[in-house]
Design a protein around this motif. Structure first.
Motif, PDB file in Angstrom:
ATOM      1  N   GLN A  80       8.880   1.536 -25.274  1.00 36.91           N
ATOM      2  CA  GLN A  80      10.048   1.558 -24.637  1.00 36.91           C
ATOM      3  C   GLN A  80      10.007   2.778 -23.251  1.00 36.91           C
ATOM      4  O   GLN A  80      10.652   2.592 -22.301  1.00 36.91           O
ATOM      5  CB  GLN A  80      11.257   2.467 -25.505  1.00 36.91           C
ATOM      6  N   THR A  81       8.654   3.305 -23.346  1.00 38.75           N
ATOM      7  CA  THR A  81       8.213   4.093 -22.081  1.00 38.75           C
ATOM      8  C   THR A  81       8.142   3.214 -21.088  1.00 38.75           C
ATOM      9  O   THR A  81       8.804   3.613 -19.922  1.00 38.75           O
ATOM     10  CB  THR A  81       6.572   4.346 -22.543  1.00 38.75           C
ATOM     11  N   TRP A  82       7.760   1.802 -21.054  1.00 37.13           N
ATOM     12  CA  TRP A  82       7.750   0.856 -19.947  1.00 37.13           C
ATOM     13  C   TRP A  82       9.168   0.853 -19.327  1.00 37.13           C
ATOM     14  O   TRP A  82       9.214   1.026 -18.117  1.00 37.13           O
ATOM     15  CB  TRP A  82       7.314  -0.540 -20.293  1.00 37.13           C
ATOM     16  N   ASP A  83      10.191   0.689 -20.164  1.00 32.56           N
ATOM     17  CA  ASP A  83      11.412   0.617 -19.522  1.00 32.56           C
ATOM     18  C   ASP A  83      12.002   1.780 -19.090  1.00 32.56           C
ATOM     19  O   ASP A  83      12.971   1.800 -18.216  1.00 32.56           O
ATOM     20  CB  ASP A  83      12.650  -0.037 -20.629  1.00 32.56           C
ATOM     21  N   LEU A  84      11.797   2.871 -19.739  1.00 32.52           N
ATOM     22  CA  LEU A  84      12.162   4.305 -19.071  1.00 32.52           C
ATOM     23  C   LEU A  84      11.583   4.486 -17.821  1.00 32.52           C
ATOM     24  O   LEU A  84      12.283   5.080 -16.791  1.00 32.52           O
ATOM     25  CB  LEU A  84      11.611   5.301 -20.250  1.00 32.52           C
ATOM     26  N   VAL A  85      10.280   3.984 -17.495  1.00 33.49           N
ATOM     27  CA  VAL A  85       9.690   4.153 -16.255  1.00 33.49           C
ATOM     28  C   VAL A  85      10.696   3.505 -15.234  1.00 33.49           C
ATOM     29  O   VAL A  85      10.619   3.571 -14.129  1.00 33.49           O
ATOM     30  CB  VAL A  85       8.229   4.192 -16.322  1.00 33.49           C
ATOM     31  N   ARG A  86      10.669   2.023 -15.689  1.00 34.45           N
ATOM     32  CA  ARG A  86      11.428   1.131 -14.797  1.00 34.45           C
ATOM     33  C   ARG A  86      12.538   1.737 -14.409  1.00 34.45           C
ATOM     34  O   ARG A  86      12.927   1.628 -13.146  1.00 34.45           O
ATOM     35  CB  ARG A  86      11.390  -0.261 -15.220  1.00 34.45           C
ATOM     36  N   ARG A  87      13.608   2.007 -15.286  1.00 35.72           N
ATOM     37  CA  ARG A  87      14.838   2.836 -14.791  1.00 35.72           C
ATOM     38  C   ARG A  87      14.532   3.833 -13.875  1.00 35.72           C
ATOM     39  O   ARG A  87      15.289   4.088 -13.084  1.00 35.72           O
ATOM     40  CB  ARG A  87      15.664   2.917 -16.237  1.00 35.72           C
ATOM     41  N   ALA A  88      13.730   4.762 -14.157  1.00 32.63           N
ATOM     42  CA  ALA A  88      13.472   5.873 -13.524  1.00 32.63           C
ATOM     43  C   ALA A  88      13.189   5.543 -11.955  1.00 32.63           C
ATOM     44  O   ALA A  88      13.482   5.989 -10.982  1.00 32.63           O
ATOM     45  CB  ALA A  88      12.295   6.602 -13.909  1.00 32.63           C
ATOM     46  N   VAL A  89      12.286   4.454 -11.774  1.00 31.58           N
ATOM     47  CA  VAL A  89      11.811   3.775 -10.484  1.00 31.58           C
ATOM     48  C   VAL A  89      13.202   3.143  -9.698  1.00 31.58           C
ATOM     49  O   VAL A  89      13.220   3.185  -8.510  1.00 31.58           O
ATOM     50  CB  VAL A  89      10.802   2.839 -10.655  1.00 31.58           C
ATOM     51  N   ASP A  90      14.049   2.602 -10.574  1.00 31.09           N
ATOM     52  CA  ASP A  90      15.291   2.022 -10.091  1.00 31.09           C
ATOM     53  C   ASP A  90      16.063   3.277  -9.356  1.00 31.09           C
ATOM     54  O   ASP A  90      16.722   2.961  -8.221  1.00 31.09           O
ATOM     55  CB  ASP A  90      16.088   1.349 -11.236  1.00 31.09           C
ATOM     56  N   ARG A  91      15.938   4.364  -9.861  1.00 28.57           N
ATOM     57  CA  ARG A  91      16.787   5.374  -9.541  1.00 28.57           C
ATOM     58  C   ARG A  91      16.230   6.122  -8.354  1.00 28.57           C
ATOM     59  O   ARG A  91      16.919   6.788  -7.215  1.00 28.57           O
ATOM     60  CB  ARG A  91      17.245   6.548 -10.490  1.00 28.57           C
ATOM     61  N   ASP A  92      14.797   6.284  -8.287  1.00 27.42           N
ATOM     62  CA  ASP A  92      13.996   6.824  -7.285  1.00 27.42           C
ATOM     63  C   ASP A  92      12.891   6.270  -7.135  1.00 27.42           C
ATOM     64  O   ASP A  92      11.842   6.110  -7.991  1.00 27.42           O
ATOM     65  CB  ASP A  92      13.770   8.155  -7.735  1.00 27.42           C
ATOM     66  N   SER A  93      12.689   5.483  -6.031  1.00 26.90           N
ATOM     67  CA  SER A  93      11.623   4.554  -5.838  1.00 26.90           C
ATOM     68  C   SER A  93      10.337   5.022  -4.967  1.00 26.90           C
ATOM     69  O   SER A  93       9.669   4.485  -4.422  1.00 26.90           O
ATOM     70  CB  SER A  93      12.174   3.197  -5.276  1.00 26.90           C
ATOM     71  N   SER A  94      10.525   6.529  -4.851  1.00 32.22           N
ATOM     72  CA  SER A  94       9.416   7.126  -3.827  1.00 32.22           C
ATOM     73  C   SER A  94       8.226   7.106  -4.424  1.00 32.22           C
ATOM     74  O   SER A  94       8.058   6.927  -5.711  1.00 32.22           O
ATOM     75  CB  SER A  94       9.927   8.392  -3.781  1.00 32.22           C
ATOM     76  N   GLY A  95       7.100   7.012  -3.897  1.00 33.05           N
ATOM     77  CA  GLY A  95       5.820   6.692  -4.028  1.00 33.05           C
ATOM     78  C   GLY A  95       5.029   7.966  -4.902  1.00 33.05           C
ATOM     79  O   GLY A  95       5.617   8.936  -5.076  1.00 33.05           O
ATOM     80  N   GLY A  96       3.977   7.506  -5.601  1.00 32.95           N
ATOM     81  CA  GLY A  96       3.227   8.554  -6.361  1.00 32.95           C
ATOM     82  C   GLY A  96       3.935   9.380  -7.522  1.00 32.95           C
ATOM     83  O   GLY A  96       3.449  10.372  -7.809  1.00 32.95           O
ATOM     84  N   GLN A  97       4.747   8.533  -8.425  1.00 32.40           N
ATOM     85  CA  GLN A  97       5.154   9.216  -9.424  1.00 32.40           C
ATOM     86  C   GLN A  97       4.634   8.874 -10.605  1.00 32.40           C
ATOM     87  O   GLN A  97       4.554  10.009 -11.573  1.00 32.40           O
ATOM     88  CB  GLN A  97       6.826   8.873  -9.551  1.00 32.40           C
ATOM     89  N   PHE A  98       4.403   7.766 -11.246  1.00 33.01           N
ATOM     90  CA  PHE A  98       3.877   7.382 -12.433  1.00 33.01           C
ATOM     91  C   PHE A  98       2.680   6.669 -12.459  1.00 33.01           C
ATOM     92  O   PHE A  98       2.243   5.676 -11.679  1.00 33.01           O
ATOM     93  CB  PHE A  98       4.955   6.460 -13.221  1.00 33.01           C
ATOM     94  N   LEU A  99       1.711   6.881 -13.570  1.00 34.06           N
ATOM     95  CA  LEU A  99       0.547   6.120 -13.723  1.00 34.06           C
ATOM     96  C   LEU A  99       0.712   6.009 -15.426  1.00 34.06           C
ATOM     97  O   LEU A  99       0.628   6.869 -16.175  1.00 34.06           O
ATOM     98  CB  LEU A  99      -0.827   6.903 -13.315  1.00 34.06           C
ATOM     99  N   LEU A 100       0.618   4.665 -15.698  1.00 37.19           N
ATOM    100  CA  LEU A 100       0.674   4.460 -17.065  1.00 37.19           C
ATOM    101  C   LEU A 100      -0.669   3.814 -17.404  1.00 37.19           C
ATOM    102  O   LEU A 100      -1.260   2.914 -16.854  1.00 37.19           O
ATOM    103  CB  LEU A 100       1.534   3.340 -17.515  1.00 37.19           C
ATOM    104  N   ALA A 101      -1.319   4.522 -18.375  1.00 34.12           N
ATOM    105  CA  ALA A 101      -2.885   3.853 -18.924  1.00 34.12           C
ATOM    106  C   ALA A 101      -2.418   3.158 -20.209  1.00 34.12           C
ATOM    107  O   ALA A 101      -2.160   3.645 -21.158  1.00 34.12           O
ATOM    108  CB  ALA A 101      -3.675   5.090 -19.065  1.00 34.12           C
ATOM    109  N   GLY A 102      -2.762   2.081 -20.197  1.00 35.66           N
ATOM    110  CA  GLY A 102      -2.977   1.071 -21.503  1.00 35.66           C
ATOM    111  C   GLY A 102      -3.897   0.510 -21.918  1.00 35.66           C
ATOM    112  O   GLY A 102      -4.605  -0.240 -21.153  1.00 35.66           O
ATOM    113  N   SER A 103      -4.540   0.544 -23.126  1.00 36.13           N
ATOM    114  CA  SER A 103      -5.672  -0.193 -23.581  1.00 36.13           C
ATOM    115  C   SER A 103      -5.530  -1.216 -24.388  1.00 36.13           C
ATOM    116  O   SER A 103      -6.271  -1.841 -25.106  1.00 36.13           O
ATOM    117  CB  SER A 103      -6.888   0.734 -24.537  1.00 36.13           C
TER     118      SER A 103
END
Length: 422
Positions: A80-103
């Motif tokens: 659900q982290t993915w959707d939390l980040v997506r919704r956060a970007v919907d509200r604020d799309s300014s650059g340099g906020q999130f880096l998700l590392a997935g293996s």
């Protein structure tokens, strides 16, 4: 702890992360995603730690409240982290906020693809240019842009490349003493078989059968061998073979773990090259894993070049693994150059090009030769392709184990692998 060694992807992140709100770094365990992402972080949340999963689950607003940039490591453990980040970007799309590392790909997919909000970049084991001290003199990006400059000399010879094949591109493994490195590579495979696949929701009922399949897949490195031939090689003498759905599950789950890194077949646009094979070339994430699965160390590779391999492509183990090392590096370089990597083979096997880098209408063709010198026979497929493509083929090169970069009288560039970089 060793000092951080700058990666090719650092240049990509420096260019795009200030403008993009969220980037997902995808790649197998151990390639350095966390180290690279953390260098840009104000906050790091490590979801491979149960207490951080619990904290993050209890208070999802941490995604927006935490100081930015926020790195979320092993995010797939809490999809659900993915959707939390997506919704956060919907509200604020300014650059340099999130880096998700997935293996790994998450077992339960996010409800939204993240398209337009989360950009994905692939991170692989170290390319050769990231391992060596000297600066490459021939740039893949420059060649794609039509720069015909091909110069430079290197003192690297065949044993240097063999050492790099077995040393591994995993930063935490490559600098270990030889025996410790072999044990670490064995442990990597064991973790995949006994733990990682289970975490992906797949119970391995016969670990020995999966290991045999992985060994056979390693034997198909740099080839378009069919999955049937890989299964046959894995089960020689066995009357009770894994079913086709089982081996498809092997492939699918290992792909989710980013452990398989095949090169797709090239689909030429606007030029008739006859009936084209659609089979991908097989590659594990790191050719050192392939060498280890086949129980081939430096001395064995140099002494037993005729080790049996699988697939229609010609070449013994050393040549095919050398192509694997070149391919691993080219995957990193073409991504940096905003290009795509593929290979070409017609259905009859009459014409074959080891690697094709393509960006827009620009095509760069590459042959990989485990030799220090290049003959007319080595460039015949490149010249055939040039005759049919004309100016769309911006350059043709042969990647070798030689000492000097130069351009032949027929226009084909000869480039020692150690001199080729992004």
């Amino acid at each position: 702890m060793s000092a951080y060694r700058r990666r090719v992807i650092d240049d990509e992140l420096d260019e795009v992360f200030p403008a993009l709100a969220a980037i997902s770094l995808d790649g197998p365990k151990g390639v350095g995603k966390t180290a690279t992402a953390s260098r840009r972080a104000a906050t790091v949340v490590a979801l491979d730690r149960p207490e951080q999963i619990e904290e993050f689950s209890a208070d999802p607003t941490l995604v927006e409240r935490a100081p930015k940039p926020l790195v979320i490591d092993e995010w797939q453990r809490l999809p659900q982290t993915w959707d939390l980040v997506r919704r956060a970007v919907d509200r604020d799309s300014s650059g340099g906020q999130f880096l998700l590392a997935g293996s790994a790909a998450p077992v339960s997919s996010p409800t939204h693809s993240g398209a337009g909000r989360i950009t994905r970049l692939r991170m692989r084991p170290l390319a050769l240019a990231e391992r060596i001290e000297h600066t490459p003199t021939v740039s893949l990006r420059a060649l794609l842009e039509g720069d015909a400059s091909v110069t430079g000399e290197t003192d690297w010879t065949l044993p240097d490349y063999v050492r790099e094949i077995v040393s591994s591109g995993f930063p935490g493994i490559r600098n270990l003493p030889a025996r410790a490195r072999r044990l670490a590579l064995d442990g990597y495979v064991t973790r995949v078989v006994e733990r990682d696949m289970v975490e992906q929701g797949y119970r391995v009922r016969a670990p020995a059968a999966l290991r045999a399949w992985l060994r056979a897949y390693a034997g198909a490195t740099s080839s378009t061998a069919s999955y049937t031939s890989i299964l046959d090689a894995a089960t020689v003498g066995d009357s009770d073979k894994p079913s086709k759905p089982t081996t498809i599950a092997y492939r699918d789950v290992l792909s989710q773990l980013w452990l398989l890194d095949p090169v797709e077949a090239w689909r030429p646009f606007g030029v008739d090259l006859g009936r084209v094979s659609k089979a991908s070339k097989h590659h594990l994430a790191d050719p050192a894993l392939a060498a280890r699965l086949m129980d081939l160390d430096e001395s064995a590779l140099l002494a037993i070049r005729a080790h049996e391999m699988i697939g229609p492509q010609q070449g013994a183990a050393l040549g095919r693994l050398f192509e694997g090392l070149v391919t691993l590096s080219m995957q990193t370089y073409v991504q940096s150059a905003e290009a795509r990597l593929s290979h070409f083979r017609d259905q009859k096997g009459t014409h074959e090009i080891d690697l094709i880098a393509e960006r827009g209408q620009r095509v760069l063709a590459m042959e990989v030769k485990l030799a220090a010198t290049v003959s007319d026979a080595d460039v015949r497929h490149l010249k055939w392709l040039r005759e049919r493509m004309g100016d769309r083929l911006v350059d043709a090169i042969v990647v070798t184990t030689g000492n000097r970069a130069y351009r032949r009288s027929d226009g084909v560039a000869v480039v020692p692998f150690a001199l080729l970089g992004p």
